[in-house]
Write an enzyme that holds these catalytic residues in place. Structure first.
Site, PDB file in Angstrom:
ATOM      1  CD  GLU A 198      -1.203  15.500 -15.212  1.00 53.85           C
ATOM      2  OE1 GLU A 198      -0.900  16.286 -14.294  1.00 53.85           O
ATOM      3  OE2 GLU A 198      -0.653  14.371 -15.350  1.00 53.85           O
ATOM      4  CG  HIS A 256       5.851  25.081 -13.610  1.00 53.53           C
ATOM      5  ND1 HIS A 256       7.057  24.478 -13.374  1.00 53.53           N
ATOM      6  CD2 HIS A 256       4.934  24.469 -12.816  1.00 53.53           C
ATOM      7  CE1 HIS A 256       6.889  23.541 -12.444  1.00 53.53           C
ATOM      8  NE2 HIS A 256       5.618  23.517 -12.097  1.00 53.53           N
TER       9      HIS A 256
END
Length: 337
Positions: free
Chosen positions: A60, A129
């Site tokens: 990321e 998540h």
């Protein structure tokens, strides 16, 4: 106009942006051939080629760093972080580089970067998540933070974000991807089909940033919400029968403070709803703004309905997730004061 789900509207926004501007580039983990974990970029690589829609390594920080450099050299990168929970390795690049580029160079360079990421719970994603980290980025000068609640806004706001010369965090409430939230986890998620906000133009249009929307007019109390919580707030108002006015912020930064203050000055009461943890959540900023500007109009303290100050619990997701029952209890309490 065709009816679209939110995921289809987001896909359409990127398709339009790619077609209209050759400098738009889309990349991230699995966004190319596979079309993204939620299919947001489905078929875009086939339509626009591997040079403009492509996969990136599982890094990321590297994804955002590359995008910052591309933006400085004239491209308009749109990157996907698969889940908002994974954005933390990229925060140094977002905060120290993208957000400060224009200021640090005296306007000589800027960072026309859009970071898309699904956020929030409601799909049994567990602690890694389901997070809602939007409050972190609203604290950073130089960043804009956008959260749609319906397909029409999602497409118009995303196109506006891509065309913006400054970095935009575009948080997508994944609970709403395929249908509006009806307020209760034991009921099936409704389809967007037939919903007025699912009528989405196929061509280019923008929804202006910094403009909230009154989703339900009322006189007794103002509910301020964004993303999935807009639908929870609407459900709570209907189920309690309280004459609540519901505001969908649409953008957290820039914030439509005028809309908020006008509503609270009228109702005299305010409930703020968000899914993120309570302490230092964006609701605290909203409550402070209301108290500072509407002190003499308030008939009761500003109340917050939020997630807990814990990691997102998989086993107790629907106790953590602010539902219409919790919002309804807050509404009843604030109107009784």
């Amino acid at each position: 106009m065709p009816s679209m789900s939110m995921i289809e509207a987001i896909n359409s926004a990127m398709d339009v942006a790619l077609a209209n501007d050759p400098d738009v580039i889309i990349f991230g983990q699995d966004v190319g051939f596979f079309g993204g974990v939620f299919r947001a970029t489905d078929k875009l690589q086939q339509s626009h080629g591997r040079q403009r829609v492509f996969d990136a390594p599982i890094s990321e920080g590297g994804i955002v760093a590359a995008a910052v450099g591309m933006g400085a050299y004239g491209k308009r990168p749109v990157v996907e972080i698969q889940f908002a929970d994974y954005i933390y390795p990229a925060t140094d690049q977002i905060i120290s580089e993208a957000a400060r580029m224009r200021y640090r160079t005296g306007g000589e360079w800027w960072s026309p970067l859009t970071i898309r990421t699904p956020y929030g719970g409601g799909i049994y994603g567990g602690q890694t998540h389901s997070q809602s980290p939007e409050g972190i980025f609203t604290h950073v000068a130089g960043l804009k933070t956008v959260i749609p609640s319906n397909p029409y806004d999602a497409k118009g706001l995303l196109i506006a974000a891509i065309e913006d010369d400054d970095p935009v965090l575009f948080f997508e409430p994944k609970r709403l991807y395929n249908g509006p939230f009806d307020g209760h986890h034991d009921r099936p998620v409704q389809s967007w089909a037939g919903h007025q906000d699912a009528q989405v133009p196929v061509d280019h249009y923008v929804v202006p940033r910094g403009k909230a929307r009154i989703m339900r007019e009322g006189e007794a109390v103002t509910i301020i919400a964004y993303g999935t919580m807009v639908h929870v707030a609407l459900a709570a108002a209907e189920e309690t029968g309280i004459d609540a006015e519901v505001i969908d912020l649409r953008t957290l930064v820039p914030l439509d403070l005028d809309c908020i203050l006008e509503s609270v000055s009228k109702t005299g009461r305010c409930v703020v709803v968000h899914e993120a943890t309570r302490t230092s959540g964006f609701g605290a900023e909203l409550a402070a703004q209301v108290q500072e500007h509407c002190f003499f109009a308030l008939e009761a303290p500003v109340m917050r309905v939020t997630g807990w100050d814990t990691p997102y619990p998989h086993a107790f997701e629907w106790e953590y997730f602010p539902g219409p029952n919790r919002v309804g209890e807050a509404l009843k309490r604030v109107v009784s004061i």
